[in-house]
Motif scaffolding. Structure first.
Motif, PDB file in Angstrom:
ATOM      1  N   PHE A   1       0.815  -1.209   0.000  1.00  0.00           N
ATOM      2  CA  PHE A   1       0.000   0.000   0.000  1.00  0.00           C
ATOM      3  C   PHE A   1       0.852   1.263   0.000  1.00  0.00           C
ATOM      4  O   PHE A   1       0.544   2.246  -0.687  1.00  0.00           O
ATOM      5  CB  PHE A   1      -0.915  -0.016   1.222  1.00  0.00           C
ATOM      6  CG  PHE A   1      -1.810   1.181   1.364  1.00  0.00           C
ATOM      7  CD1 PHE A   1      -2.904   1.363   0.538  1.00  0.00           C
ATOM      8  CD2 PHE A   1      -1.565   2.127   2.355  1.00  0.00           C
ATOM      9  CE1 PHE A   1      -3.739   2.463   0.677  1.00  0.00           C
ATOM     10  CE2 PHE A   1      -2.395   3.235   2.511  1.00  0.00           C
ATOM     11  CZ  PHE A   1      -3.483   3.398   1.671  1.00  0.00           C
TER      12      PHE A   1
ATOM     13  N   GLN B   1      -4.115  -0.267  -6.198  1.00  0.00           N
ATOM     14  CA  GLN B   1      -5.461   0.197  -6.550  1.00  0.00           C
ATOM     15  C   GLN B   1      -5.922  -0.410  -7.870  1.00  0.00           C
ATOM     16  O   GLN B   1      -7.093  -0.777  -8.023  1.00  0.00           O
ATOM     17  CB  GLN B   1      -5.491   1.720  -6.640  1.00  0.00           C
ATOM     18  CG  GLN B   1      -6.886   2.279  -6.918  1.00  0.00           C
ATOM     19  CD  GLN B   1      -6.900   3.786  -6.976  1.00  0.00           C
ATOM     20  OE1 GLN B   1      -5.860   4.415  -7.200  1.00  0.00           O
ATOM     21  NE2 GLN B   1      -8.059   4.389  -6.798  1.00  0.00           N
TER      22      GLN B   1
ATOM     23  N   ARG C   1      -3.994   8.228   1.623  1.00  0.00           N
ATOM     24  CA  ARG C   1      -3.962   7.803   0.225  1.00  0.00           C
ATOM     25  C   ARG C   1      -2.594   8.170  -0.321  1.00  0.00           C
ATOM     26  O   ARG C   1      -2.416   9.206  -0.955  1.00  0.00           O
ATOM     27  CB  ARG C   1      -5.069   8.466  -0.586  1.00  0.00           C
ATOM     28  CG  ARG C   1      -6.467   8.067  -0.161  1.00  0.00           C
ATOM     29  CD  ARG C   1      -7.481   8.274  -1.271  1.00  0.00           C
ATOM     30  NE  ARG C   1      -7.182   7.380  -2.377  1.00  0.00           N
ATOM     31  CZ  ARG C   1      -7.195   7.729  -3.670  1.00  0.00           C
ATOM     32  NH1 ARG C   1      -7.465   8.961  -4.023  1.00  0.00           N
ATOM     33  NH2 ARG C   1      -6.919   6.852  -4.600  1.00  0.00           N
TER      34      ARG C   1
ATOM     35  N   THR D   1      -7.331   2.484   2.547  1.00  0.00           N
ATOM     36  CA  THR D   1      -7.382   3.944   2.667  1.00  0.00           C
ATOM     37  C   THR D   1      -8.190   4.358   3.895  1.00  0.00           C
ATOM     38  O   THR D   1      -7.875   5.343   4.563  1.00  0.00           O
ATOM     39  CB  THR D   1      -7.981   4.616   1.419  1.00  0.00           C
ATOM     40  OG1 THR D   1      -9.335   4.220   1.254  1.00  0.00           O
ATOM     41  CG2 THR D   1      -7.178   4.285   0.178  1.00  0.00           C
TER      42      THR D   1
ATOM     43  N   TYR E   1      -7.542  -2.004  -1.689  1.00  0.00           N
ATOM     44  CA  TYR E   1      -6.977  -0.654  -1.611  1.00  0.00           C
ATOM     45  C   TYR E   1      -7.951   0.302  -0.922  1.00  0.00           C
ATOM     46  O   TYR E   1      -7.561   1.099  -0.064  1.00  0.00           O
ATOM     47  CB  TYR E   1      -6.645  -0.147  -3.013  1.00  0.00           C
ATOM     48  CG  TYR E   1      -6.204   1.295  -3.057  1.00  0.00           C
ATOM     49  CD1 TYR E   1      -4.886   1.656  -2.824  1.00  0.00           C
ATOM     50  CD2 TYR E   1      -7.131   2.313  -3.316  1.00  0.00           C
ATOM     51  CE1 TYR E   1      -4.488   2.985  -2.850  1.00  0.00           C
ATOM     52  CE2 TYR E   1      -6.738   3.637  -3.337  1.00  0.00           C
ATOM     53  CZ  TYR E   1      -5.414   3.972  -3.108  1.00  0.00           C
ATOM     54  OH  TYR E   1      -5.033   5.295  -3.126  1.00  0.00           O
TER      55      TYR E   1
ATOM     56  N   PRO F   1       1.114   2.126  -4.266  1.00  0.00           N
ATOM     57  CA  PRO F   1      -0.328   2.323  -4.081  1.00  0.00           C
ATOM     58  C   PRO F   1      -1.120   2.310  -5.379  1.00  0.00           C
ATOM     59  O   PRO F   1      -2.234   1.782  -5.420  1.00  0.00           O
ATOM     60  CB  PRO F   1      -0.407   3.684  -3.387  1.00  0.00           C
ATOM     61  CG  PRO F   1       0.880   4.371  -3.731  1.00  0.00           C
ATOM     62  CD  PRO F   1       1.904   3.283  -3.811  1.00  0.00           C
TER      63      PRO F   1
ATOM     64  N   GLN G   1      -2.675  10.967  -3.861  1.00  0.00           N
ATOM     65  CA  GLN G   1      -2.879  11.254  -2.446  1.00  0.00           C
ATOM     66  C   GLN G   1      -3.960  12.316  -2.284  1.00  0.00           C
ATOM     67  O   GLN G   1      -4.022  13.277  -3.012  1.00  0.00           O
ATOM     68  CB  GLN G   1      -1.575  11.734  -1.812  1.00  0.00           C
ATOM     69  CG  GLN G   1      -1.652  11.814  -0.306  1.00  0.00           C
ATOM     70  CD  GLN G   1      -0.266  11.959   0.300  1.00  0.00           C
ATOM     71  OE1 GLN G   1       0.723  11.947  -0.404  1.00  0.00           O
ATOM     72  NE2 GLN G   1      -0.204  12.085   1.601  1.00  0.00           N
TER      73      GLN G   1
END
Length: 310
Positions: A238, A246, A263, A257, A253, A242, A268
């Motif tokens: 993660f 996702q 994120r 979060t 994912y 990331p 982000q």
């Protein structure tokens, strides 16, 4: 005379208790009072991708969290030197998974022991076999009411040197401590995960582990060991990749979060995508195998990221 002596003794006892009770707060305040050394900022900027991606205000908050962690935590080298960079990387690994929790502290972390390289355990599962070469890169052990962490220095440095390999032993071991905050390392970090998502979390973990054990997942196979290792491994994923997580595991994912209140990466910040999916997860009958996959591919969920497509 004895009356005044008794008062003096009582005052000394009260003062001693006060000093003891406020020691942590005074130590933390003193750490922040000196400011964040410029050299530390350079080391973080050169070695910690997570820090590099933050805005100025968030960098300042990250630096304060690093200072407080180092003020609270003993970091000891075993057969190796713990230099400034190593100390900062240990602190960064501690701060990253808990950065979404402004008041978080590792209250029961007694000490972090840094060893040169990987190690193996002896017959009694407690003593290292010399030299320190083997298969273990990190561990968390409990002794009475404290936890002691061991980290391979070589692996810690490598994890930050390659921020996109989905492997970071420091983040992995501190994920275990986050998991353990509710009293047990079981892959269900109830302190961080909202109660409404415990059911969806269990379902997603079960499906992802089944796919992993069947060889139908690119997640590190070590995650299939048990639920606790699954959580620690996907925490590494993660924070290191990331966007890839996702894309390949959007439901997982989305839950992460919410769990981390973060994120990380290029996207982000708040996003309607994961939260829309989580809203569908919260109530039965709102999401079907024929619904469009929330990853945005345009395919039905069953043909994209559903169990049949895993």
């Amino acid at each position: 005379m004895s009356y005044f002596l008794s008062l003096a003794v009582l005052a000394a006892v009260v003062f001693g208790f006060y000093r003891y009770a406020t020691a942590d707060g005074r130590r933390r305040a003193a750490a922040l009072a000196v400011g964040f050394p410029a050299a530390w900022g350079v080391l973080l900027a050169e070695n910690v991708a997570f820090y590099q991606a933050l805005g100025d205000a968030e960098k300042s908050r990250f630096e304060q969290r690093v200072q407080l962690f180092l003020a609270d935590t003993h970091i000891t080298g075993v057969q190796t030197e713990v230099d400034e960079l190593t100390r900062l990387l240990v602190a960064a690994a501690a701060v990253i998974p808990t950065f979404g929790f402004p008041e978080w502290t590792y209250a029961h972390l007694g000490e972090v022991l840094v060893v040169p390289d990987a190690w193996v355990l002896g017959p009694d599962s407690t003593q290292e076999v010399q030299p320190l070469q083997g298969t273990l890169l990190g561990s968390v052990q409990r002794f009475q009411n404290q936890h002691y962490m061991r980290l391979s220095k070589a692996s810690l440095l490598q994890g930050f040197a390659n921020p996109q390999d989905r492997q970071n032993v420091g983040i992995h071991e501190f994920a275990h401590l986050l998991d353990e905050a509710d009293g047990v390392i079981d892959g269900v970090p109830q302190v961080a995960l909202p109660a409404r998502l415990l059911g969806p979390w269990a379902a997603v973990v079960h499906r992802e582990m089944e796919a992993l054990r069947a060889g139908k997942s690119e997640i590190n196979p070590y995650a299939g060991t048990n639920e606790a290792e699954f959580f620690a491994v996907v925490t590494e994923y993660f924070f290191e990749k990331p966007d890839q997580l996702q894309a390949h595991h959007p439901e997982l994912y989305a839950l992460l979060t919410e769990l981390f209140h973060q994120r990380p990466g290029a996207h982000q910040g708040p996003s309607a995508g994961p939260r829309r999916w989580l809203h569908q997860l919260r109530g039965p009958g709102k999401f079907s195998r024929n619904s469009p996959c929330p990853c945005g591919s345009g395919k039905p969920y069953k043909n994209c990221h559903g169990p049949a497509a895993a």
